[in-house]
Design a protein around this motif. Structure first.
Motif, PDB file in Angstrom:
ATOM      1  N   ARG A  41      -8.985  82.474  78.824  1.00  9.88           N
ATOM      2  CA  ARG A  41      -8.970  82.446  80.283  1.00  9.88           C
ATOM      3  C   ARG A  41      -9.697  81.202  80.765  1.00  9.88           C
ATOM      4  N   VAL A  42      -8.924  80.253  81.274  1.00  7.83           N
ATOM      5  CA  VAL A  42      -9.478  79.008  81.801  1.00  7.83           C
ATOM      6  C   VAL A  42      -8.903  78.790  83.194  1.00  7.83           C
ATOM      7  N   ASN A  43      -9.768  78.736  84.191  1.00  4.78           N
ATOM      8  CA  ASN A  43      -9.348  78.537  85.572  1.00  4.78           C
ATOM      9  C   ASN A  43      -9.633  77.108  86.000  1.00  4.78           C
ATOM     10  N   THR A  44      -8.718  76.515  86.755  1.00  4.37           N
ATOM     11  CA  THR A  44      -8.885  75.143  87.235  1.00  4.37           C
ATOM     12  C   THR A  44      -9.343  75.155  88.690  1.00  4.37           C
ATOM     13  N   TYR A  77     -15.073  70.167  81.938  1.00  6.65           N
ATOM     14  CA  TYR A  77     -15.016  71.556  81.498  1.00  6.65           C
ATOM     15  C   TYR A  77     -16.373  72.203  81.717  1.00  6.65           C
ATOM     16  N   ALA A 105     -18.437  76.096  81.402  1.00  8.80           N
ATOM     17  CA  ALA A 105     -18.382  77.450  80.860  1.00  8.80           C
ATOM     18  C   ALA A 105     -19.195  78.347  81.775  1.00  8.80           C
ATOM     19  N   HIS A 146     -12.084  72.465  84.746  1.00  8.17           N
ATOM     20  CA  HIS A 146     -11.535  73.638  84.070  1.00  8.17           C
ATOM     21  C   HIS A 146     -12.712  74.540  83.705  1.00  8.17           C
ATOM     22  N   ILE A 200     -14.150  77.818  81.944  1.00  8.65           N
ATOM     23  CA  ILE A 200     -13.861  78.833  80.935  1.00  8.65           C
ATOM     24  C   ILE A 200     -14.495  80.148  81.384  1.00  8.65           C
ATOM     25  N   ASP A 201     -13.672  81.152  81.574  1.00  3.95           N
ATOM     26  CA  ASP A 201     -14.112  82.437  82.112  1.00  3.95           C
ATOM     27  C   ASP A 201     -15.061  83.144  81.142  1.00  3.95           C
ATOM     28  N   THR A 240     -13.943  85.320  78.134  1.00  2.00           N
ATOM     29  CA  THR A 240     -13.387  84.707  76.926  1.00  2.00           C
ATOM     30  C   THR A 240     -14.370  84.925  75.776  1.00  2.00           C
ATOM     31  N   MET A 263     -14.051  80.661  72.837  1.00  7.09           N
ATOM     32  CA  MET A 263     -14.606  79.601  73.669  1.00  7.09           C
ATOM     33  C   MET A 263     -15.011  78.389  72.829  1.00  7.09           C
ATOM     34  N   ILE A 321     -11.901  76.562  71.788  1.00  3.75           N
ATOM     35  CA  ILE A 321     -11.349  75.811  72.926  1.00  3.75           C
ATOM     36  C   ILE A 321     -12.084  74.490  73.079  1.00  3.75           C
TER      37      ILE A 321
END
Length: 390
Positions: free
Chosen positions: A48-51, A102, A104, A171, A173-174, A177, A182, A185
């Motif tokens: 799960r990665v949200n932008t 990125y 986290a 981005h 990282i939820d 994850t 993670m 990723i």
């Protein structure tokens, strides 16, 4: 077997960073390990990665109110030269889009920078560093007449606004994850600039507790005496070595057999150290005591050659070898000083013999060092050598 049939000992290569030796031997992988096997494919639903988009002002505000963390103690992230820093600021002023960042996110809503640390640290230093860490621009290419030699406070208001209003693509990282996912990723996206090494990645992703434990271990006078001042290493190799000790001390070689690879083994240990439920404070104290004892004993037995390849034909001092560090530190942690004082010469003789004549041992401390068979062999051989003179 004739002399010509004896294989050449593996070449010793020191790691370098910014054209300077790090004092640590490079670990190499065999050719057949170059292509990783997908032995645990992840469920895509776990990734799960949200932008999101943030202005630089917003990002800097989050850093100041500590909702965005720039990985404390992370020295490597601030080693850019002044010209590199200045040209990044110039790119922002020229409105050249920055590469994506990125972050986290944890379950409390706090975020850590895991890719883009050098860029964001540079911008923070320039804009809000003040007299302590701020800097004047030097070596810009296109805006020399306008900004060369200027600090942030010297810039005209429209230029300051341009920096603050610059949008960055991030981005995130939820937190749902899984940690192993993670980590994988981040290894995949960690390709630009000077890529982070494995311990730097773990540091970015870990919590304060494990960071503090590893920092305390590598700040001890015993560790620095045994490693010739390795504490505070610019690439965090000191903390990786401490983490390797913690991993084998907590989980043993049997615990290594399950992941059968160094990265997941050390990642698992990092998660354990971050959890007081898994490793409580009393256990941490015991770990620290064992580590100090191991360092004292290594220094006693090997003196300035501790944790270094030292075959009979070696006249100098080689870089520290991580595989030797983990095996000899764990092995020597169980001995008393009085016992070792009487047997130092015999132990050194056996150890140097292994590093001169036992090619299997040399392979186990040189290449594909995470291979489970090589891990087991070097621990077995080291334990036997430590019994010499009894």
């Amino acid at each position: 077997m004739t002399t010509s049939d004896i294989p050449e000992p593996p070449k010793i290569t020191e790691e370098h960073f910014l054209d300077t030796g790090t004092g640590v031997e490079a670990e190499t992988e065999a050719d057949d390990a170059a292509i990783p096997e997908i032995d645990r494919p992840w469920n895509p639903e776990q990734i799960r990665v949200n932008t999101k988009q943030f202005s630089l002002r917003n990002a800097l505000d989050m850093i100041e109110d500590e909702s965005l963390e720039l990985a404390p103690d992370f020295q490597r992230g601030r080693v850019w030269k002044l010209v590199q820093k200045s040209r990044l600021i110039e790119s922002v002023l020229l409105q050249i889009p920055l590469p994506a960042f990125y972050f986290a996110e944890d379950t409390d809503g706090y975020m850590r920078v895991v890719d883009g640390l050098q860029r964001l640290s540079t911008i923070q230093d320039f804009v809000r560093g003040g007299a302590e860490s701020g800097f004047a621009l030097k070596g810009v290419e296109y805006l020399k007449g306008a900004v060369e030699g200027k600090r942030f406070e010297d810039l005209p208001a429209p230029w300051k606004r341009r920096i603050y209003n610059t949008q960055i693509v991030t981005h995130v990282i939820d937190p749902t994850t899984p940690p192993d996912v993670m980590y994988d990723i981040f290894k995949r996206i960690n390709t630009g600039g000077t890529p982070l090494n494995a311990q730097e990645i773990r540091h970015c992703m870990s919590k304060d507790r494990s960071r503090r434990i590893l920092r305390d271990m590598t700040s001890t006078p015993e560790f620095n005496a045994a490693t010739n001042g390795m504490g505070g290493h610019i690439r965090m190799n000191d903390r990786e070595m401490a983490l390797r000790f913690a991993a084998f001390w907590l989980l043993g070689t049997d615990g290594y057999a399950k992941p059968a690879a160094m990265d997941p083994f050390l990642q698992r240990t990092t998660i354990m150290l971050d959890s007081e439920n898994e490793v409580d404070d009393a256990r941490v104290d015991a770990l620290m005591s064992a580590f100090r004892r191991a360092m004292v004993n290594a220094r006693l037995v090997f003196e300035y050659q501790a944790f270094r390849k030292w075959p009979w034909d070696s006249s100098g001092r080689n870089p520290i070898n991580r595989a030797l560090f983990e095996t000899w530190s764990i092995t020597l942690a169980d001995y008393e000083v009085r016992d070792l004082e009487q047997r130092c010469e015999a132990i050194v003789h056996e150890a140097r013999g292994l590093m001169t004549h036992d090619y299997r041992y040399l392979e186990a401390i040189t290449s594909s060092t995470g291979d489970v068979r090589r891990v087991m062999y070097r621990f077995e051989a080291t334990a036997k050598a430590a019994e010499a003179g009894k």
